[in-house]
Write an enzyme that holds these catalytic residues in place. Structure first.
Site, PDB file in Angstrom:
ATOM      1  N   ASP A 304      51.216  37.236  97.161  1.00  0.00           N
ATOM      2  CA  ASP A 304      51.458  35.879  96.700  1.00  0.00           C
ATOM      3  C   ASP A 304      51.688  35.898  95.204  1.00  0.00           C
ATOM      4  O   ASP A 304      51.033  36.654  94.492  1.00  0.00           O
ATOM      5  CB  ASP A 304      50.243  34.999  97.019  1.00  0.00           C
ATOM      6  CG  ASP A 304      50.287  34.526  98.456  1.00  0.00           C
ATOM      7  OD1 ASP A 304      51.396  34.307  98.948  1.00  0.00           O
ATOM      8  OD2 ASP A 304      49.212  34.396  99.067  1.00  0.00           O
ATOM      9  N   GLU A 345      47.324  23.699  82.590  1.00  0.00           N
ATOM     10  CA  GLU A 345      48.619  23.431  81.968  1.00  0.00           C
ATOM     11  C   GLU A 345      48.441  22.474  80.790  1.00  0.00           C
ATOM     12  O   GLU A 345      48.979  22.694  79.705  1.00  0.00           O
ATOM     13  CB  GLU A 345      49.601  22.815  82.979  1.00  0.00           C
ATOM     14  CG  GLU A 345      50.145  23.779  84.007  1.00  0.00           C
ATOM     15  CD  GLU A 345      49.244  23.923  85.217  1.00  0.00           C
ATOM     16  OE1 GLU A 345      48.144  23.335  85.211  1.00  0.00           O
ATOM     17  OE2 GLU A 345      49.623  24.641  86.161  1.00  0.00           O
ATOM     18  N   THR A 371      49.110  11.218  89.798  1.00  0.00           N
ATOM     19  CA  THR A 371      48.911  10.859  91.206  1.00  0.00           C
ATOM     20  C   THR A 371      50.101  11.352  92.006  1.00  0.00           C
ATOM     21  O   THR A 371      51.182  11.608  91.453  1.00  0.00           O
ATOM     22  CB  THR A 371      48.802   9.328  91.406  1.00  0.00           C
ATOM     23  OG1 THR A 371      50.078   8.770  91.134  1.00  0.00           O
ATOM     24  CG2 THR A 371      47.754   8.700  90.533  1.00  0.00           C
ATOM     25  N   ARG A 375      53.722  11.044  90.343  1.00  0.00           N
ATOM     26  CA  ARG A 375      54.037  12.441  90.009  1.00  0.00           C
ATOM     27  C   ARG A 375      54.242  12.620  88.507  1.00  0.00           C
ATOM     28  O   ARG A 375      55.131  13.313  88.050  1.00  0.00           O
ATOM     29  CB  ARG A 375      55.260  12.924  90.789  1.00  0.00           C
ATOM     30  CG  ARG A 375      54.936  13.055  92.289  1.00  0.00           C
ATOM     31  CD  ARG A 375      55.994  13.790  93.039  1.00  0.00           C
ATOM     32  NE  ARG A 375      57.233  13.030  93.047  1.00  0.00           N
ATOM     33  CZ  ARG A 375      58.400  13.523  92.656  1.00  0.00           C
ATOM     34  NH1 ARG A 375      58.503  14.750  92.264  1.00  0.00           N
ATOM     35  NH2 ARG A 375      59.479  12.777  92.687  1.00  0.00           N
ATOM     36  N   ASP A 511      44.799  33.020 102.743  1.00  0.00           N
ATOM     37  CA  ASP A 511      43.533  32.304 102.881  1.00  0.00           C
ATOM     38  C   ASP A 511      43.629  31.058 103.751  1.00  0.00           C
ATOM     39  O   ASP A 511      42.706  30.698 104.438  1.00  0.00           O
ATOM     40  CB  ASP A 511      42.944  31.969 101.516  1.00  0.00           C
ATOM     41  CG  ASP A 511      43.970  31.320 100.607  1.00  0.00           C
ATOM     42  OD1 ASP A 511      45.079  31.014 101.106  1.00  0.00           O
ATOM     43  OD2 ASP A 511      43.678  31.140  99.420  1.00  0.00           O
TER      44      ASP A 511
END
Lengths: 675, 569
Positions: A304, A345, A371, A375, A511
Site C-alpha cells: 500500500d 496536513e 465536512t 469538502r 487491514d
C-alpha cells in the site's frame, strides 16, 4: 512509538538448557522418535550395538564406546529440537502471561443490561460479552455495540491505547487486551483453544507443528539416502567375504550411522521451529509453517502506498500564488485557515508558512471544520472568510472565474497533480489566491530497499487509490517496479490472480474487511492486528505491530529458513566423503592390508578411526545447533551469488572440515588410550 | 600418452559437438510432430494399430503402453530363441536356446542392455539375429528415446495433463530417425567391408595349415543400429573387436560417433523444447566433464607400465616398434588410445560394444568403465536413458543445493516438491538394489562363476551386475555368466535397472507437466551456467561415490594397491 518485542532469549540460557536436556531424554520415546526416520534408524542401530557390547568379545571396549556415542548422537538431535522448542516456549510464556483466567460477563443480546458471569475459557463462538472500563477482553471477537479505547500492549507492545468501535474496519478485538474507557459489547468469534494466542503458542511450542511441504520433501530424500546406505552396508559382508575379510558388525553399524544424514536429520525440526521463532521476535504470527516457507518464494510484493511507501500524512511543500497575488498573502491565508486544523496536513501548512514568512498566531478565529458535504475547511474572521479545499469544492463556492484566471488555476493544479502531489486551493472572501502543494513524502531509505528487493528477484507493486498521474509520479520517486492506481478491492484481487496465473507468488498486507478476499488469495497475506477480524482470519500471518513495511523482513525470514535447511543438508552429505576415508580402510585392514593407502588422514588404528568418525558425527550436531537456531546469514543478493557463496562455505567446507575434525579426535582418542 | 592419441580424442569430441545441434534440432522436430516427410507410411501404421495420434496420453497410460509393448517384445524374443531349431535361415543348424538363457537374453535385448551370456556366431541363426535381436535393437532404442521425449515435454509444458503418446513417439522415432539412418549407415558399412549375406561359415586353411571356421551372415544390418541405439549386442562374440564388425579405423570412428549421436543430440533437443538451448548445453557440459576426465584417466592408467612386469625385465616403454603400456586384451589395429576411447564411450553411453577386453585393463583403467556404469549411465548414457537419468540427478542437485538460494527449489520453472523427490529417489535406488542387492546374492550363491582370485575376481562379478543394472551390456569377461542363477539374477537386474527408472521418470514427467511454469527471476537458481554444471557433476559423483565406494575399494582399488605392492593373487 514504543514497541516492546518479546524478550530476546539468549542463545543458550542456562535454565533453558537444563529443561532441554531433560526433554532430550524424554524424546527417546520411540513413538516420538519415529517422526524422524533418520534418528529412529540411528536409535535402532544404537540398540543393536549396545546388545553387541553387552555380549562382550574381542573389541568389547570399543564397541561399548561406539554404542555410547550412537546414543549420544540421538540425544544431541533430540536436544537440538528441545532447545528450539524451549526458546519458542519462553516467548509463548511471555505472551501467555497476558491470558486472563478471569471471568467474562456474558449477555443474551447486545442491548441487554443483565449479564451472567462465566469463565473466559467457557466462551464459544457467537457468545456476546460486555466489557467495561478496566475489564480484560475474554476472547477474540468483534465489537457489535459501542466504542471504547483498548490497551493492546499485552499483544503488540504498543503502549498507546487504540479505539475499537462497532462496524467499520476497527471492530476487531483480541483476547487478553484491556478496555481502558467506555463500554463495548463483543461477539466472540472463536471457540476455546482456537484463539490467536492459542494458535501462536501451539506453533512456537512445536506441539501442533506439522511438517511443511519442503520439510516433507527433504525428509523423503533423507529416507532415500538412509535406504541406499542400508543396502550398501547390508551387502558389504557378502562382498568382503570374497576377499576373506571378516567385518565386525559394530564397525558396520558405525559406518551406517556415520553415513546416513544424521546432521540434517537431527537439526531439521530445530531449523523449522527457529524460523517460526524469528518471526515471533518480529512480532509477526504465522498461522502455519507453510506460510513462512512460502514467504521465501515470494516474487511479487503488493505494498500500500500510504504508510508503507510514503509517510502516512502529506506535507505542504510550496505555495503557488495566482498572478497578482503575493506569495506572502497566499501563505498567510493558508496559515490562518490551518491554525486550528490539527490534521497532519494542516499542521504542515502552518509550519511551512511560519518557516517561510515568520507568521505569528492570531486569536479570535472561528474555525470551520472539514465536512464530507462541503469538502473544505477554513476560518471566518473579521467578517470575511478563508477556505481551503479541493479545486472543485472551492470553485463551487467562488462561482465562475474569468477565463484567464481559471486557466492559470487549472495549470497550477495540474502541475501539482502531475508531480505526485495533492493540490489544495485557497480562497479568501470567495476569491482564489492560489494553490498549496501537498506532497506525499516518500519514506527515507525505501528506494534502496526496493533496489535490494529487485536484486533478490522480487517485484514491488504499489497499490494506491490515487489517480494514475499522481501514482506514476510517486512510483517513480519511490522506485517501485509497477503500480496499481485507483485501486479497489476487486482490482486488487484481480491483480493478484493475474500474477498467480503467470506462476508468481504474491505477498500483500491489508487491514480492512474489503481486503479479506485479496488476503486470502495472496500466497502470503499479512493482516494488520489493528484490522478487522475478517482480515485477520483471511491472512495467513498477522503482524501484531501493524507495520506494513515488515513484509520485506518476512520474506527475508522465509528465505533464511530455506537457506539454513539447504546449507545443513549440503554440509551433512559432503561430510560423508571424509567418513568413508576414515572407516573403509579400517574396516578391511585385516583382509586387505594394502587398503591402508586409503587412510589419508593417517588415523592411529582401525578402532580409533571408527570411534573418531562416530564421535565427530555426534559432535557436529551440537556444533551446528547455534547455526540451526540463528539461521544462515542472509544478505540480499541475486541467487547465483548466494549459491556460489553457500556452496563454497557449506559444500566445500563440508567436504574439508571433517578431515580435520576426525584427525583431531583420533589424536585425542589415541592420546587418551580409548581405542 | 602421445599426440596421436590426444588428437584422436579431440577429433572425436569435436565431431560429437558438431553433430549435437544437428541431431538435436531434428529430434525436436520429430518430438513436436513437425517432421512429416514419411506421413504416407506413418498414418497407415496408426490406423493399423488403432491409434489416434492427436489424443495424447496421461503419464500412467503412457507407461502402461510402454510396458505392454516391451512385454510383448520380450515374449516374442523368448519364443524365437526357444523355437530356433525350427526356424529358417539357420545354415549352421543352431539348437534351441535353454530357458534361463533365453529369459536372460530376451530381457537383455528388450531393456536395451544387450548383455550376452552366449556367443553370437555359436548360438544364434540368422533368422533370430534379424527378427529377434535386430528388431529389439530398434524397439528398445525407440522406447528409451520415447521416455526422454515424455520427460522433456513434462518440463516444457505448463499445467498440462498429458505427456505425449507412446505409440506415436515410438513410431516417429523409428520411422524418421532410426530406420533411415540405419539403412544408409548399413549400406556405408557394407561398402567399408562389413559382410551382409546369408552364407554359412566359410571353412579356411590358415598359413600354418590349421583349419579355421570364418563366421559371417547379415552383419551390417545389425551393426549400425547396435551402436546408434546404444544396444551393443555383437553379432560375433568378440563384438566390435571382430574385423567383420569393425574392419577399419574409419568404421571404428563411425561406430563411436553413432554411439554418442542420439544421446548428445537429446540434450540439445531438450534445450530447444524447454525454450532455452543453454539448458541443454549445461547438461551436455556436465556429461562432457565426466566423460573427458574418465577417458584420460583410463588411457593414462593403461598407457603406464605394469609394475608386475617390470621385475621380469619386460620392456614396456613406447618406441617405434611398440606402443608400450598394457596391450593385453587389445586389438593391435586400434592400440591403447583408441581402445581407451572406445571403452570410455561404450560404458559412458550404456552401449556395451567393446573393442578391447575390459577384464585385461589395468586395475585403475578397469575402474573407469565400472565407474561410468555405476554413476547411473548418465555420462551421455543410453539413448533416452542418459538424458532422463541425468535429469533425475538435476532434480536432486537442484533440490539439495537450490534451497541455499532461499527459495523452495525449482528446475526449469517447476517446483521440486515431495512427489518429485520421492520419484527421483526411487529411480536412484534402482542402482544399489540391482548392483549391490542382486550382486550380493550372486556373490553369496554363485561365486563359482568367478574366474580369478583376489580383488580382480570381485571386479568381474561386480562388473557383470553393474553392466546388467545399468543396461550397459558390456562384459568384463572372466565371469561364467551362463548359469541358471546368474541368468535369472542378471535378468532381474536388467529389469530393475530399466523399469524401476522408467516408471518413476514417466511419473515425474506427468507431475512436472501438471505444474505451472514459474517464470525465472533474479531470485531463481540459474541452471544454465558453469556453477550448475559443477554442482551437477558433484552430485552425480557424490551419489555414485557414496553408494559404491566400499565395493570399489574392495575390487579395483584393492587390486591397484596390491599390484603396486607387488602382491599377486
Amino acid at each position: 512509538m514504543t514497541v516492546h518485542r518479546p524478550r530476546a532469549t539468549a542463545l543458550f540460557d542456562r535454565a533453558l538448557l537444563g529443561t532441554a536436556a531433560a526433554d532430550a531424554v524424554a524424546k527417546l520415546d520411540p513413538r516420538r522418535l519415529v517422526r524422524n526416520p533418520v534418528m529412529f534408524a540411528t536409535a535402532l542401530v544404537a540398540a543393536v550395538v549396545t546388545a553387541l557390547a553387552a555380549r562382550g568379545g574381542a573389541d568389547a571396549a570399543v564397541t561399548a564406546q561406539i554404542a555410547a556415542w550412537l546414543w549420544v548422537t540421538v540425544l544431541f538431535g533430540n536436544f537440538a529440537e528441545a532447545v528450539a522448542e524451549g526458546r519458542g516456549k519462553a516467548q509463548a510464556a511471555s505472551l501467555r502471561r497476558s491470558r486472563s483466567d478471569a471471568s467474562a460477563k456474558r449477555v443474551a443480546a447486545p442491548e441487554a443490561e443483565a449479564f451472567e458471569t462465566v469463565p473466559a475459557q467457557a466462551l464459544k463462538a457467537g457468545d456476546l460479552v460486555v466489557c467495561a472500563a478496566g475489564d480484560t477482553i475474554p476472547g477474540d471477537g468483534d465489537v457489535v455495540r459501542g466504542i471504547a479505547t483498548v490497551d493492546e500492549s499485552a499483544i503488540t507492545g504498543e503502549s498507546a491505547p487504540v479505539i475499537r468501535e462497532s462496524g467499520g474496519d476497527r471492530s476487531a478485538v483480541t483476547g487478553g487486551t484491556r478496555v481502558v474507557s467506555d463500554r463495548i459489547v463483543v461477539r466472540i468469534s472463536v471457540d476455546p483453544g482456537e484463539s490467536f494466542l492459542d494458535r501462536m503458542i501451539a506453533l512456537v511450542e512445536g506441539a501442533k507443528r506439522q511438517k511443511t511441504p519442503n520439510e516433507i520433501a527433504l525428509t523423503l530424500l533423507l529416507v532415500g539416502m538412509t535406504l541406499i546406505f542400508l543396502i550398501v552396508v547390508a551387502t558389504l559382508p557378502a562382498f568382503a567375504a570374497w576377499s576373506g575379510a571378516a567385518v565386525p558388525v559394530a564397525f558396520l553399524a558405525a559406518l551406517f550411522v556415520t553415513l546416513i544424514p544424521t546432521t540434517i536429520g537431527g537439526l531439521l525440526s530445530a531449523i523449522g521451529i527457529a524460523g517460526m521463532d524469528r518471526l515471533v521476535k518480529f512480532n509477526v504470527i504465522a498461522k502455519s509453517g507453510r506460510a513462512v516457507e512460502a514467504a521465501g518464494d515470494i516474487d511479487v510484493l503488493l505494498l500500500d502506498k500510504t504508510g508503507t511507501i510514503t509517510l502516512g500524512a502529506r506535507q505542504a511543500a510550496e505555495f503557488l500564488p495566482l498572478s497578482g497575488v503575493a506569495e506572502r498573502d497566499l501563505a498567510e491565508a493558508a496559515f490562518l485557515a490551518s491554525l486550528a486544523d490539527d490534521t497532519p496536513e494542516g499542521k504542515s501548512i502552518v509550519a511551512l508558512a511560519r518557516q517561510r514568512f515568520g507568521l505569528a498566531e492570531r486569536q479570535g478565529l472561528a474555525f470551520v471544520p472539514f465536512t464530507a458535504q462541503t469538502r473544505m475547511s477554513g476560518v471566518d474572521l473579521d467578517g470575511g472568510e478563508i477556505r481551503k479545499g479541493a479545486e472543485d469544492a472551492i470553485l463551487a463556492r467562488v462561482g465562475d472565474l474569468p477565463p484567464p484566471q481559471a486557466r492559470e488555476l487549472r495549470q497550477h493544479v495540474e502541475r501539482v497533480a502531475k508531480s505526485g502531489g495533492t493540490p489544495l486551493v485557497v480562497a479568501r472572501d470567495r476569491r482564489p489566491l492560489g494553490v498549496i502543494h501537498l506532497k506525499d513524502v516518500v519514506k527515507p531509505g525505501i528506494r534502496e530497499r526496493f533496489a535490494t528487493l529487485r536484486d533478490m528477484g522480487i517485484k514491488t507493486v504499489m497499490i494506491t487509490g490515487d489517480n494514475p498521474l499522481t501514482a506514476a509520479a510517486i512510483a517513480a520517486e519511490a522506485g517501485v517496479d509497477d503500480f496499481l492506481a485507483e485501486a479497489t478491492p476487486e482490482r486488487k484481487l484481480e491483480l493478484i490472480r493475474d500474477y498467480q496465473q503467470g506462476g508468481r507468488l504474491v505477498a500483500m498486507c491489508g487491514d480492512g474487511s474489503n481486503d479479506a478476499p485479496a488476503l486470502a488469495q495472496a500466497d502470503v497475506g499479512v493482516a494488520m492486528n489493528t484490522g478487522t477480524q475478517a482480515a485477520r482470519e483471511a491472512g495467513n500471518m498477522v503482524d501484531l505491530e501493524s507495520d506494513p513495511t515488515k513484509l520485506i523482513e518476512i520474506v527475508m525470514i522465509g528465505k533464511q529458513l530455506l537457506m539454513s535447511r539447504g546449507a545443513l543438508t549440503t554440509f551433512s552429505i559432503a561430510n560423508d566423503v571424509a567418513k568413508y576415508f576414515a572407516i573403509i580402510p579400517a574396516l578391511f585392514l585385516a583382509g586387505m592390508p594394502q587398503l591402508a593407502a586409503l587412510n589419508v588422514m593417517g588415523l592411529a588404528s582401525p578402532q580409533s578411526a571408527v570411534l573418531s568418525a562416530v564421535v565427530f558425527n555426534a559432535l557436529v550436531i551440537v556444533a551446528l545447533i547455534p547455526l540451526a537456531l540463528k539461521g544462515v546469514r542472509y544478505v540480499p543478493a541475486p541467487a547465483a551469488t548466494l549459491l556460489k557463496r553457500n556452496l563454497l562455505v557449506y559444500g566445500v567446507g563440508g567436504l574439508v572440515a571433517p578431515f580435520a575434525g576426525i584427525k583431531l579426535i583420533d589424536m585425542a582418542v589415541a592420546a587418551l588410550g580409548l581405542a | 600418452m602421445d599426440a596421436t592419441g590426444i588428437l584422436q580424442i579431440l577429433v572425436y569430441l569435436a565431431l560429437v559437438a558438431a553433430l549435437t545441434p544437428l541431431v538435436g534440432g531434428y529430434l525436436a522436430r520429430i518430438f513436436d510432430g513437425r517432421a512429416r516427410w514419411l506421413g504416407w507410411i506413418e498414418r497407415p501404421i496408426y490406423r493399423l494399430c488403432g491409434v489416434s495420434p492427436e489424443r495424447e496420453q496421461h503419464w500412467s497410460a503412457y507407461a502402461a503402453s510402454l510396458l505392454a509393448f516391451n512385454l510383448a517384445g520380450a515374449l516374442l524374443l523368448y519364443g524365437l530363441l526357444r523355437l530356433q531349431a525350427w526356424l529358417p535361415l539357420n545354415p549352421e543348424g543352431m539348437a534351441a536356446v535353454a530357458p534361463p538363457l533365453a529369459f536372460n537374453t530376451a530381457v537383455s535385448f528388450v531393456t536395451n542392455t544387450n548383455w550376452q551370456a552366449y556367443g553370437g556366431e555359436t548360438a544364434l541363426g540368422y533368422f533370430v539375429q534379424m527378427t529377434g535381436m535386430t528388431v529389439q535393437n530398434f524397439a528398445s532404442a525407440a522406447t528409451g528415446i520415447a521416455v526422454a521425449a515424455a520427460l522433456i515435454r513434462g518440463f516444457a509444458r505448463g499445467s498440462a495433463k498429458t505427456v505425449g503418446h507412446f505409440a506415436v513417439d515410438a513410431v516417429r522415432v523409428t520411422l524418421y530417425l532410426l530406420l533411415p539412418v540405419c539403412v544408409l549407415g548399413a549400406l556405408a558399412l557394407v561398402w567399408l567391408g562389413v559382410p551382409q549375406n546369408f552364407d554359412p561359415a566359410t571353412a579356411a586353411v590358415t598359413l600354418e595349415g590349421a583349419q579355421q571356421t570364418i563366421a559371417q551372415g547379415p552383419v551390417a544390418s545389425q551393426m549400425f543400429i547396435k551402436h546408434l541405439g546404444t544396444n551393443g549386442g555383437g553379432f560375433f562374440n568378440a563384438n566390435a573387436a571382430h574385423p567383420f564388425e569393425n574392419p577399419s579405423a574409419l568404421v571404428n570412428l563411425i561406430h563411436m560417433l553413432a554411439i554418442f549421436a542420439i544421446g548428445a543430440g537429446l540434450t540439445n533437443a531438450f534445450g530447444r523444447m524447454v525454450g532455452d538451448v543453454r539448458q541443454g548445453w549445461a547438461i551436455l557440459g556436465a556429461m562432457a566433464l565426466l566423460f573427458v576426465a574418465g577417458t584420460f584417466a583410463l588411457w593414462a592408467a593403461d598407457a603406464a607400465a605394469n609394475p608386475a612386469f617390470a621385475g621380469l625385465g619386460v620392456d614396456q616403454a613406447a618406441n617405434p616398434w611398440q606402443p608400450g603400456g598394457n596391450m593385453e586384451g587389445k586389438e593391435v589395429r586400434f592400440g591403447i588410445a583408441a581402445s581407451a576411447l572406445f571403452a570410455a564411450v561404450t560404458t559412458a553411453a550404456s552401449c556395451g560394444a567393446v573393442v578391447a577386453m575390459h577384464d585385461s585393463l589395468m586395475p585403475l583403467a578397469g575402474l573407469v568403465p565400472l565407474v561410468n556404469i555405476l554413476l547411473g549411465e548418465v555420462v551421455v548414457g543410453g539413448v533416452g536413458a542418459g538424458l532422463y537419468g541425468m535429469l533425475v540427478f538435476a532434480v536432486l542437485a537442484v533440490f539439495i543445493a537450490g534451497l541455499m538460494v532461499g527459495r523452495t527449489p525449482e528446475y526449469l520453472g517447476k517446483k521440486i516438491e515431495a512427489r518429485e523427490i520421492k520419484l527421483a529417489v526411487i529411480a536412484i535406488l534402482s542402482l544399489p538394489v540391482g548392483v549391490l542387492g542382486l550382486g550380493a546374492l550372486g556373490m553369496a550363491f554363485g561365486a563359482g562363476a568367478i574366474q580369478d582370485a583376489g580383488p580382480h575376481g570381485l571386479s568381474e562379478l561386480l562388473y557383470a551386475y553393474a553392466s546388467a543394472t545399468g543396461n550397459n551390456g558390456s562384459a568384463f569377461a572372466g565371469f561364467g555368466a551362463d548359469t541358471p542363477l546368474h541368468d535369472i539374477l542378471l535378468g532381474l537386474a536388467m529389469g530393475v535397472g530399466r523399469y524401476a527408472v522408467i516408471v518413476p521418470v514417466l511419473a515425474l514427467a506427468g507431475s512436472a507437466a501438471a505444474k505451472p511454469r514459474i517464470p525465472a527471476s533474479a531470485g531463481t537458481f540459474p541452471t544454465h551456467g558453469g556453477l550448475f554444471v559443477g554442482l551437477l557433476v558433484a552430485v552425480v559423483l557424490v551419489v555414485g561415490g557414496l553408494t559404491f565406494f566400499p565395493v570399489l575399494a574392495l575390487g579395483p582399488l584393492a587390486e591397484h594397491f596390491a599390484l603396486a605392492a607387488a602382491v599377486l593373487y
